[in-house]
Design an enzyme around this catalytic site. Sequence first.
Site, PDB file in Angstrom:
ATOM      1  N   HIS A 289       4.107   7.402   5.355  1.00 20.06           N
ATOM      2  CA  HIS A 289       4.975   8.223   6.220  1.00 20.06           C
ATOM      3  C   HIS A 289       6.064   8.951   5.426  1.00 20.06           C
ATOM      4  O   HIS A 289       7.224   8.987   5.815  1.00 20.06           O
ATOM      5  CB  HIS A 289       5.587   7.375   7.337  1.00 20.06           C
ATOM      6  CG  HIS A 289       4.573   6.891   8.333  1.00 20.06           C
ATOM      7  ND1 HIS A 289       3.503   6.086   7.976  1.00 20.06           N
ATOM      8  CD2 HIS A 289       4.440   7.101   9.657  1.00 20.06           C
ATOM      9  CE1 HIS A 289       2.769   5.833   9.042  1.00 20.06           C
ATOM     10  NE2 HIS A 289       3.301   6.439  10.081  1.00 20.06           N
TER      11      HIS A 289
ATOM     12  N   GLU B  12      13.757  -4.436   4.953  1.00 21.33           N
ATOM     13  CA  GLU B  12      13.190  -3.758   3.788  1.00 21.33           C
ATOM     14  C   GLU B  12      13.821  -4.208   2.486  1.00 21.33           C
ATOM     15  O   GLU B  12      13.165  -4.221   1.434  1.00 21.33           O
ATOM     16  CB  GLU B  12      13.352  -2.237   3.957  1.00 21.33           C
ATOM     17  CG  GLU B  12      12.591  -1.666   5.151  1.00 21.33           C
ATOM     18  CD  GLU B  12      13.230  -1.949   6.503  1.00 21.33           C
ATOM     19  OE1 GLU B  12      14.416  -2.354   6.540  1.00 21.33           O
ATOM     20  OE2 GLU B  12      12.565  -1.778   7.535  1.00 21.33           O
TER      21      GLU B  12
ATOM     22  N   ARG C 252       1.062  10.202   6.282  1.00 19.03           N
ATOM     23  CA  ARG C 252       0.460   9.897   7.577  1.00 19.03           C
ATOM     24  C   ARG C 252      -0.579  10.934   7.989  1.00 19.03           C
ATOM     25  O   ARG C 252      -1.516  10.622   8.720  1.00 19.03           O
ATOM     26  CB  ARG C 252       1.577   9.863   8.619  1.00 19.03           C
ATOM     27  CG  ARG C 252       1.103   9.735  10.053  1.00 19.03           C
ATOM     28  CD  ARG C 252       2.297   9.580  11.003  1.00 19.03           C
ATOM     29  NE  ARG C 252       1.855   9.299  12.363  1.00 19.03           N
ATOM     30  CZ  ARG C 252       1.733  10.216  13.317  1.00 19.03           C
ATOM     31  NH1 ARG C 252       2.023  11.479  13.066  1.00 19.03           N
ATOM     32  NH2 ARG C 252       1.327   9.878  14.520  1.00 19.03           N
TER      33      ARG C 252
ATOM     34  N   ASP D 135       8.359  11.690  15.271  1.00 17.52           N
ATOM     35  CA  ASP D 135       9.440  10.707  15.133  1.00 17.52           C
ATOM     36  C   ASP D 135      10.755  11.372  14.726  1.00 17.52           C
ATOM     37  O   ASP D 135      11.828  10.842  14.992  1.00 17.52           O
ATOM     38  CB  ASP D 135       9.071   9.625  14.103  1.00 17.52           C
ATOM     39  CG  ASP D 135       8.351   8.445  14.740  1.00 17.52           C
ATOM     40  OD1 ASP D 135       8.273   8.381  15.981  1.00 17.52           O
ATOM     41  OD2 ASP D 135       7.847   7.592  13.984  1.00 17.52           O
TER      42      ASP D 135
ATOM     43  N   ARG E 105      -2.530   7.358   3.379  1.00 23.15           N
ATOM     44  CA  ARG E 105      -2.157   5.972   3.708  1.00 23.15           C
ATOM     45  C   ARG E 105      -3.385   5.098   3.932  1.00 23.15           C
ATOM     46  O   ARG E 105      -3.336   3.885   3.724  1.00 23.15           O
ATOM     47  CB  ARG E 105      -1.246   5.915   4.930  1.00 23.15           C
ATOM     48  CG  ARG E 105      -1.921   6.326   6.210  1.00 23.15           C
ATOM     49  CD  ARG E 105      -1.102   5.965   7.444  1.00 23.15           C
ATOM     50  NE  ARG E 105      -1.442   6.835   8.558  1.00 23.15           N
ATOM     51  CZ  ARG E 105      -1.200   6.533   9.819  1.00 23.15           C
ATOM     52  NH1 ARG E 105      -0.606   5.415  10.134  1.00 23.15           N
ATOM     53  NH2 ARG E 105      -1.517   7.376  10.780  1.00 23.15           N
TER      54      ARG E 105
ATOM     55  N   SER F 244       0.639   0.534  10.668  1.00 24.54           N
ATOM     56  CA  SER F 244       0.873   1.929  10.280  1.00 24.54           C
ATOM     57  C   SER F 244       0.555   2.180   8.812  1.00 24.54           C
ATOM     58  O   SER F 244       0.057   3.235   8.445  1.00 24.54           O
ATOM     59  CB  SER F 244       2.331   2.327  10.544  1.00 24.54           C
ATOM     60  OG  SER F 244       2.615   2.244  11.916  1.00 24.54           O
TER      61      SER F 244
HETATM   62  C1  TPP Z   1      15.100   0.091   9.221  1.00 23.00           C
HETATM   63  C2  TPP Z   1      13.882   0.282  10.039  1.00 23.00           C
HETATM   64  N1  TPP Z   1      12.739  -0.319   9.669  1.00 23.00           N
HETATM   65  C3  TPP Z   1      11.607  -0.127  10.377  1.00 23.00           C
HETATM   66  C4  TPP Z   1      11.610   0.684  11.477  1.00 23.00           C
HETATM   67  C5  TPP Z   1      10.313   0.939  12.243  1.00 23.00           C
HETATM   68  N2  TPP Z   1      10.366   0.277  13.559  1.00 23.00           N
HETATM   69  C6  TPP Z   1      10.646   0.964  14.686  1.00 23.00           C
HETATM   70  S1  TPP Z   1      10.688   0.013  16.045  1.00 23.00           S
HETATM   71  C7  TPP Z   1      10.292  -1.377  15.144  1.00 23.00           C
HETATM   72  C8  TPP Z   1      10.156  -2.710  15.831  1.00 23.00           C
HETATM   73  C9  TPP Z   1      11.369  -3.037  16.622  1.00 23.00           C
HETATM   74  O1  TPP Z   1      11.256  -4.278  17.249  1.00 23.00           O
HETATM   75  P1  TPP Z   1      12.415  -4.751  18.207  1.00 23.00           P
HETATM   76  O2  TPP Z   1      13.719  -4.657  17.495  1.00 23.00           O
HETATM   77  O3  TPP Z   1      12.056  -6.089  18.735  1.00 23.00           O
HETATM   78  O4  TPP Z   1      12.439  -3.633  19.337  1.00 23.00           O
HETATM   79  P2  TPP Z   1      11.797  -3.632  20.802  1.00 23.00           P
HETATM   80  O5  TPP Z   1      10.868  -4.796  20.927  1.00 23.00           O
HETATM   81  O6  TPP Z   1      12.945  -3.751  21.719  1.00 23.00           O
HETATM   82  O7  TPP Z   1      11.108  -2.312  20.937  1.00 23.00           O
HETATM   83  C10 TPP Z   1      10.144  -1.050  13.792  1.00 23.00           C
HETATM   84  C11 TPP Z   1       9.783  -2.004  12.732  1.00 23.00           C
HETATM   85  C12 TPP Z   1      12.816   1.307  11.823  1.00 23.00           C
HETATM   86  N3  TPP Z   1      12.917   2.162  12.856  1.00 23.00           N
HETATM   87  N4  TPP Z   1      13.935   1.083  11.100  1.00 23.00           N
END
Ligand code: TPP
Lengths: 276, 311
Positions: free
Chosen positions: B106, B55, B164, B114, B7, B34
């Site tokens: 990843h 996405e 990763r 994860d 990556r 990431s």
């Molecule tokens: C479909 C999807 N895309 C990307 C991710 C990676 N991801 C995990 S947490 C996150 C950010 C989440 O932000 P938010 O919804 O504001 O959560 P919080 O601030 O409450 O942690 C991302 C992009 C994921 N888990 N699922």
Amino acid sequence: MERAVDIDTIRTMARHMRLDIVDMISKAGSGHPGGSLSSADIVAALYFGVMNHDPQRPQWPERDRFVLSKGHAAPLLYSALANAGYFDRDHLNTLRQLGSILQGHPDSKKVPGVEVSTGSLGQGLSIANGIALGLRAAGSASTVYCLMGDGELQEGQVWEAAMSAAHYKIDNLVAIVDHNGLQIDGACADVMDVGDIEAKFEAFGWVVTGVDGHDIPALVDALARAKSVRSAPAIVVCRTVKGKGVSFMENDADWHGKAPDEEQTACAVTELSCEL
Amino acid sequence: MPKRATREAFGATLIELADEGLDVVAVEADLSKSTTTATFAARYPDHFFNVGIAEQNMVGTAAGLAVAGKVAFTGSFAVFATGRAYDQVRNTVCYSELNVKLAPTHSGITVGPDGGSHQMIEDLALMRVLPGMRVLVPADYRAAQAALRIAATTPGPFYVRLGRAALQDVYDGSASFELGRAYTVREGSDVTLFACGVMVGEALLAADLLAEEGVSAEVVDIMTLKPLDVATVVSSACKTGAVVACEEHSIIGGLGSAIAEVLGEQHPTPFARVGVRDVFGTSGDPAALMEYFGLTARHVAAAARGVIARA
Ligand SMILES: Cc1ncc(C[n+]2csc(CCOP(=O)(O)OP(=O)(O)O)c2C)c(N)n1
Ligand SMILES: [Mg+2]
């Protein structure tokens, strides 16, 4: 049956859960502290006050359902479930390890009390709609709660589900947004502005309440009012602080998904313990 | 040489390509740190678009940028870029044969703690089956740089599988890579170990283990899974008469399937697959997971002994 809600119990449990979150993620060496801490008061209010559930009977048909759509806050959910008595607290020491029931993201096949596996963001509200429609068809009095992140609202599926919930007048559902203003790449407003969340859900036909997500009496009140809404879906938009309770994690996107080292853990534990 | 993850080549190579004047853009979905596209974003902010956690929108936007004449890369994690956005990849990118390059990071089980929700082990199957999609699985940092370059400079849809985990180098600075060519990284005569991605390193270690027992293993890096280098696959199988396919992916639909399809039609050969055996991943340390799912060198060596016994 409405039970009396004890605000002090919720407050105390939220503090214990914050300690668990820091401890679990520190031991695991990875995980998501920021969004677990920001939702701690919300989830404490649900599991230790608002929700009707029985840890001895995870499959009790009359239970309220909880869908953690923001599945990366798994440590928070695990702490709530363990403290409620769904499984032994010893499991909390095994977070993210090979063979643990406590996966990086909640796995309903492995953990008693987890209704459905989550981790891919944006899917929880559709699932909650489906559960609520199924319960309604069965004549159930249970309520479905669904917790989403604010960044998560960028997923189109959330708005497909928002439309469906209004269309089907799903009123045995309470959606909750943890509006901490941050996601991974920074502030939601800078990455992809979600705009006025309350106005958007209103425009989609929802009954919307805004509340301070760390003011437990106000939170309990907002959740109760949302539950009592009839003929429309209801949502509680909670203004929160990402990393809440650990000063150096607060309002910092860098603490979204990394573990504190030994020294940081000690600091965090000291801060959280003195509140107890 | 320190270990590097594939990556890490992503953002760095995008910068190089843009420096060289290629009209390259990147569309990301809230994972720029990431995936390392953040480094490209910092250097070329006007060539970078973050659509947030969306996405499908990411792939659709990249498709539009390609229609507008750009070489459009997408980021995010393999599980979301291929799974969540599959219809956008199929019906927009591939069906229109657009100049979109999916290069999510990843992939595979080496994502680690994860857990299974984030460990994409079906992506090669999903991407390989799409008409017109070229699929590259680099084995180390240099191969990843080359794969990204090939994708950027060859018209049409590409999938570049990035990871990763930090990996030992397989190639030195003198290596050069072409689309559609397999690379024999170790010559042998008793068994062929076809591998891609992180499994090339494991196959080389397995060849060392086998050599101690007097077994001569050939290791072939299938960096281009599609279009497959059929001539090299068949000639190596003819030479050794025993074949193992090694991938950090489900045993269904990926490298093992591609090799079996070719050899089944052209040169049936005793054959075994090393891969994740039709189960989801799980949380754990990447190295422990490699062992748990039977992907380490000793498992590859055991599979090799098994096919040699049948040859
Ligand atoms: C479909 C999807 N895309 C990307 C991710 C990676 N991801 C995990 S947490 C996150 C950010 C989440 O932000 P938010 O919804 O504001 O959560 P919080 O601030 O409450 O942690 C991302 C992009 C994921 N888990 N699922
Ligand atoms: Mg947030």
